[in-house]
Design a protein around this motif. Structure first.
Motif, mmCIF file in Angstrom:
data_model
loop_
_atom_site.group_PDB
_atom_site.id
_atom_site.type_symbol
_atom_site.label_atom_id
_atom_site.label_comp_id
_atom_site.label_asym_id
_atom_site.label_seq_id
_atom_site.Cartn_x
_atom_site.Cartn_y
_atom_site.Cartn_z
ATOM 1 N N VAL A 184 24.061 1.867 -8.763
ATOM 2 C CA VAL A 184 23.005 1.014 -9.315
ATOM 3 C C VAL A 184 23.370 -0.433 -9.017
ATOM 4 O O VAL A 184 24.436 -0.911 -9.426
ATOM 5 C CB VAL A 184 22.855 1.218 -10.837
ATOM 6 C CG1 VAL A 184 21.767 0.296 -11.386
ATOM 7 C CG2 VAL A 184 22.550 2.670 -11.159
ATOM 8 N N HIS A 206 19.957 3.075 -6.699
ATOM 9 C CA HIS A 206 18.917 2.245 -7.299
ATOM 10 C C HIS A 206 19.228 0.784 -6.973
ATOM 11 O O HIS A 206 20.290 0.279 -7.342
ATOM 12 C CB HIS A 206 18.869 2.417 -8.815
ATOM 13 C CG HIS A 206 18.641 3.822 -9.268
ATOM 14 N ND1 HIS A 206 17.403 4.294 -9.659
ATOM 15 C CD2 HIS A 206 19.496 4.866 -9.397
ATOM 16 C CE1 HIS A 206 17.517 5.577 -10.011
ATOM 17 N NE2 HIS A 206 18.773 5.938 -9.854
ATOM 18 N N HIS A 208 17.630 -2.927 -7.602
ATOM 19 C CA HIS A 208 16.605 -3.564 -8.423
ATOM 20 C C HIS A 208 16.224 -4.951 -7.898
ATOM 21 O O HIS A 208 16.939 -5.548 -7.091
ATOM 22 C CB HIS A 208 17.086 -3.656 -9.866
ATOM 23 C CG HIS A 208 17.308 -2.325 -10.505
ATOM 24 N ND1 HIS A 208 16.306 -1.398 -10.649
ATOM 25 C CD2 HIS A 208 18.426 -1.746 -11.032
ATOM 26 C CE1 HIS A 208 16.774 -0.316 -11.244
ATOM 27 N NE2 HIS A 208 18.063 -0.499 -11.474
ATOM 28 N N GLN A 325 8.122 -0.247 -5.440
ATOM 29 C CA GLN A 325 9.315 0.573 -5.297
ATOM 30 C C GLN A 325 9.184 1.476 -4.074
ATOM 31 O O GLN A 325 8.269 2.292 -3.980
ATOM 32 C CB GLN A 325 9.566 1.426 -6.535
ATOM 33 C CG GLN A 325 10.882 2.213 -6.451
ATOM 34 C CD GLN A 325 11.213 2.925 -7.732
ATOM 35 O OE1 GLN A 325 10.729 4.035 -7.994
ATOM 36 N NE2 GLN A 325 12.053 2.313 -8.560
ATOM 37 N N THR A 327 10.699 4.557 -2.068
ATOM 38 C CA THR A 327 11.492 5.744 -2.414
ATOM 39 C C THR A 327 11.667 6.601 -1.175
ATOM 40 O O THR A 327 10.704 6.889 -0.468
ATOM 41 C CB THR A 327 10.801 6.571 -3.512
ATOM 42 O OG1 THR A 327 10.565 5.752 -4.652
ATOM 43 C CG2 THR A 327 11.675 7.745 -3.925
#
Length: 332
Positions: A184, A206, A208, A325, A327
């Motif tokens: 993350v 992930h 951000h 986002q 993916t």
């Protein structure tokens, strides 16, 4: 205890002593609770055992409560997040952090008796293996246990969380082959993978983003040397009423992430750069910013793929700040 009883109204006579009975009560006590660490995904802290005592008798203990400095992470809820059990003198405490949250919380266990006497015991809970970068000698080395909140270097069973503002102020650099469970990376944080070395992420990735910037992985290997076993989620913050140049870092992303009906988006507000159109496409006698751009999906459905690393121009309308986002899988 012997005290004076005031016998008149003008306070010139302190005669007539009187005995006053005072009861002495003792606050309940407990064994100390050590600091606690749990994995972000498991959200399971082993049952905390503690032993209580009270010189006035165990039946004098009236209540067990707990304070949390971070109630987003650990809400003070005695039916879902903080569960006391057991029979005096042997008590237990189960702590269940909020779902998908990670971070730190300073906790205080409070024992109170029937007379209002109480005793407090402090301990710390850390959820997630968070990069701190505060080792005195090597604050940037990924493989130094002291740089991690758990005191453990990430493995295929232990995640790595890189915060925006590490405690020590340094971001990690990988100088030996590395593994982690989930990875993350918060907004504006980074991980650097030096040349010839590899990183294997056994779980999800992930990355951000917020209005100030986006997290990043800097891979100094010319052909890349990051292996990912599961899903990859890459965020991109989009401010309102502006054109944005962007590209997807992943394979398998469809144009729906840009052209869906959310926030008044439609197929016409996405342009694709195509070198074949780099000429006086609009016939105005000059090659300007419009020459080289096309509307590839103006008349198509929202299921065409976005080309990895291809440039796109994306317009976000007024009042439409949001986060996109991307993916995909196994594409870093």
């Amino acid at each position: 205890i012997v005290a004076s009883k005031q016998a008149d109204n003008n306070y010139d006579n302190n005669a007539d002593n009187q005995t006053i009975a005072v009861n002495e009560f003792y606050a309940p006590r407990s064994t100390e609770i050590p600091d606690q660490y749990i994995n972000r995904n498991s959200h399971t802290i082993p049952v905390i055992d503690f032993t209580v005592s009270d010189e006035d008798g165990l039946d004098d203990i009236d209540s067990y409560t707990c304070n949390s400095s971070n109630e987003i992470l650990i809400p003070v809820n005695y039916t879902t997040n903080l569960l006391f059990a057991g029979t005096e003198p042997d008590k237990t405490l189960d702590i269940y952090p909020a779902v998908d949250e990670y971070g730190y919380s300073d906790m205080t266990l409070i024992l109170t008796d029937k007379h209002g006497c109480y005793k407090e015991y402090d301990f710390k809970v850390t959820v997630g293996n968070i990069w701190e970068g505060d080792d005195d000698i090597t604050p940037t080395r990924w493989d130094v246990a002291a740089n991690w909140s758990s005191g453990m270097v990430p493995t295929k069973f232990i995640e790595a969380i890189i915060p925006t503002n590490p405690i020590g102020g340094y971001f990690p650099i990988i100088i030996t082959n590395a593994d982690c469970e989930d990875l993350v990376i918060e907004s504006r944080a980074s991980v650097t993978l030096t040349n010839t070395l590899g990183l294997h992420v056994w779980g999800d990735v992930h990355i951000h983003s917020d209005a100030m910037g986006t997290g990043s992985i800097v891979d100094e290997n010319p052909n890349g040397n990051i292996i990912t076993d599961n899903d990859i989620f890459v965020d991109r913050y989009i401010s309102q009423d502006a054109w944005h140049y962007l590209s997807t870092p992943l394979d398998g992303v469809i144009n729906k992430v840009l052209t869906d009906d959310n926030c008044w988006n439609y197929n016409g507000n996405v342009l694709d750069y195509n070198e074949q159109f780099y000429y006086d496409y609009d016939g105005d006698g000059d090659i300007d910013w419009m020459d080289g751009w096309e509307w590839p999906w103006y008349y198509t459905q929202n299921n065409d793929p976005l080309e990895n690393a291809n440039g796109y121009a994306y317009y976000s309308f007024s009042g439409c700040a949001h986060t996109i986002q991307f993916t995909g899988t196994n594409a870093l």
